[in-house]
Design an enzyme around this catalytic site. Structure first.
Site, mmCIF file in Angstrom:
data_model
loop_
_atom_site.group_PDB
_atom_site.id
_atom_site.type_symbol
_atom_site.label_atom_id
_atom_site.label_comp_id
_atom_site.label_asym_id
_atom_site.label_seq_id
_atom_site.Cartn_x
_atom_site.Cartn_y
_atom_site.Cartn_z
ATOM 1 C CG PHE A 134 5.359 2.419 -37.924
ATOM 2 C CD1 PHE A 134 5.455 3.788 -37.781
ATOM 3 C CD2 PHE A 134 4.136 1.869 -38.253
ATOM 4 C CE1 PHE A 134 4.354 4.596 -37.974
ATOM 5 C CE2 PHE A 134 3.027 2.669 -38.445
ATOM 6 C CZ PHE A 134 3.133 4.034 -38.312
ATOM 7 C CB THR A 136 7.004 -1.065 -30.689
ATOM 8 O OG1 THR A 136 8.305 -1.630 -30.789
ATOM 9 C CG2 THR A 136 6.490 -1.267 -29.275
ATOM 10 C CB CYS A 188 15.527 11.628 -32.469
ATOM 11 S SG CYS A 188 13.777 11.983 -32.320
#
Ligand SMILES: [Zn+2]
Length: 347
Positions: A134, A136, A188
């Protein structure tokens, strides 16, 4: 004539036969410049679709290298890339060039900060978000709002994904919607991901990209779309009213706070130690027991006390997370490597 540069009149015929695009839309796509930030699963899919669609130039930036665990879903890479631990931006550039030699493809190995955005995003027609964190995204949002460049948010984890198109004046921005979009949490690496969730998110992003680049603004979605392919849930939320006049990133008196140094995540090597400290852009109160439960549930070795959680990443590296969001990454002196480890755990 060099066979790679011989004109192939039929190449985009199926896309041109699609009436809303036509030959004039195709010409606009050909004249456009696109920046993809991140060359993981979303970045691979987005870059391949847009290079096949015939954009004029495509730049893709990534800080990481190819690993075996990427091959299940990151469609640009091969076993050879994983064996050679090639930087993703390098492997992606080579593969994309072999897919379409008409497109000016450029792969940049870098961690994206304000400096990189200023260097690579300034003259682009569109920015595609394929990042995994978040910090970036907030940076991209402020830069895109300031420079009036549209950008397309995309995120996916597990069987879930979401996407939004952002354009100053036309839509709210990411800062306007901070309460609507879930920040951080599952990643992920901690919750896994199935490739259909990647491809669906890529399709949601790429469709808006083609609309914008071909000049079909009237067809833009104007919605935050999210889905869960395993639990069979699909939602679509009209976001036009979410725009805030006092938004610090897109309002009338915007100050673009995330472009300023004091709002950046800070990383530093701790003196005399094989450790990197990461301080978050915003001090947040972390629910440490929730974090340790989540990480323990996926089999990581986690120790905790009321002040911190310590996580064994592998036999050499360990991350300690404090209640204010500060982190120590032990077992590295490399700032970018430390950020990669942190984003994989916390997003
Ligand atoms: Zn805003």
């Amino acid at each position: 004539m060099d066979k790679h540069h011989a004109p192939v009149p039929d190449r985009y015929s199926r896309q041109e036969r699609f009436a809303p695009i036509g030959s004039s839309g195709q010409q606009r796509i050909r004249d456009s410049k696109v920046l993809v930030i991140g060359a993981g699963a979303l970045g691979s899919g987005l870059a391949e679709m847009l290079v096949r669609a015939g954009v004029g130039s495509l730049t893709i930036i990534d800080r990481d290298y190819v690993e075996w665990s990427n091959l299940q879903r990151q469609q640009l890479y091969t076993e050879e890339d994983a064996r050679d631990r090639l930087p993703k931006a390098v492997a992606a550039e080579a593969r994309l060039r072999s897919i379409n030699s008409d497109v000016k493809v450029q792969g940049i190995v870098a961690d994206v900060t304000v400096y990189e955005l200023d260097q690579w995003a300034r003259d682009q027609d569109l920015i595609l978000d394929a990042t995994d964190n978040f910090d970036t995204r907030l940076l991209i949002n402020d830069y895109a709002m300031k420079m009036d460049i549209p950008w397309i948010y995309g995120a996916c984890v597990g069987s879930y994904g979401m996407s939004v198109f952002f354009k100053r004046g036309l839509m709210p921005c990411l800062s306007c919607m901070m309460e609507t979009i879930p920040i951080g949490g599952a990643t992920c690496d901690t919750s896994g991901i199935i490739s259909p969730a990647v491809q669906m998110t890529v399709s949601l992003q790429a469709a808006e990209a083609l609309k914008w680049l071909s000049g079909c603004e009237d067809s833009l979605r104007n919605r935050l779309v999210s889905f869960d392919l395993w639990n069979n849930q699909y939602t679509s939320l009209d976001i036009r009213s979410a725009r805030r006049a006092d938004c610090p990133s897109c309002g009338d008196k915007a100050s673009y706070p995330y472009l300023e140094a004091q709002h950046h995540r800070k990383t530093e090597v701790l003196c005399g130690r094989d450790s990197v400290q990461i301080r978050p852009a915003k001090v947040t109160k972390v629910k440490l027991p929730d974090v340790s439960d989540r990480l323990r549930a996926i089999g990581l070795i986690v120790q905790e006390n009321p002040y911190l959680v310590s996580i064994e990443v592998n036999d050499k590296q360990r991350v300690v997370l404090f209640g204010d969001g500060r982190m120590l990454v032990h077992g590295t002196k490399d700032l970018v490597e430390a950020k990669i480890i942190a984003d994989r755990l916390f997003g």
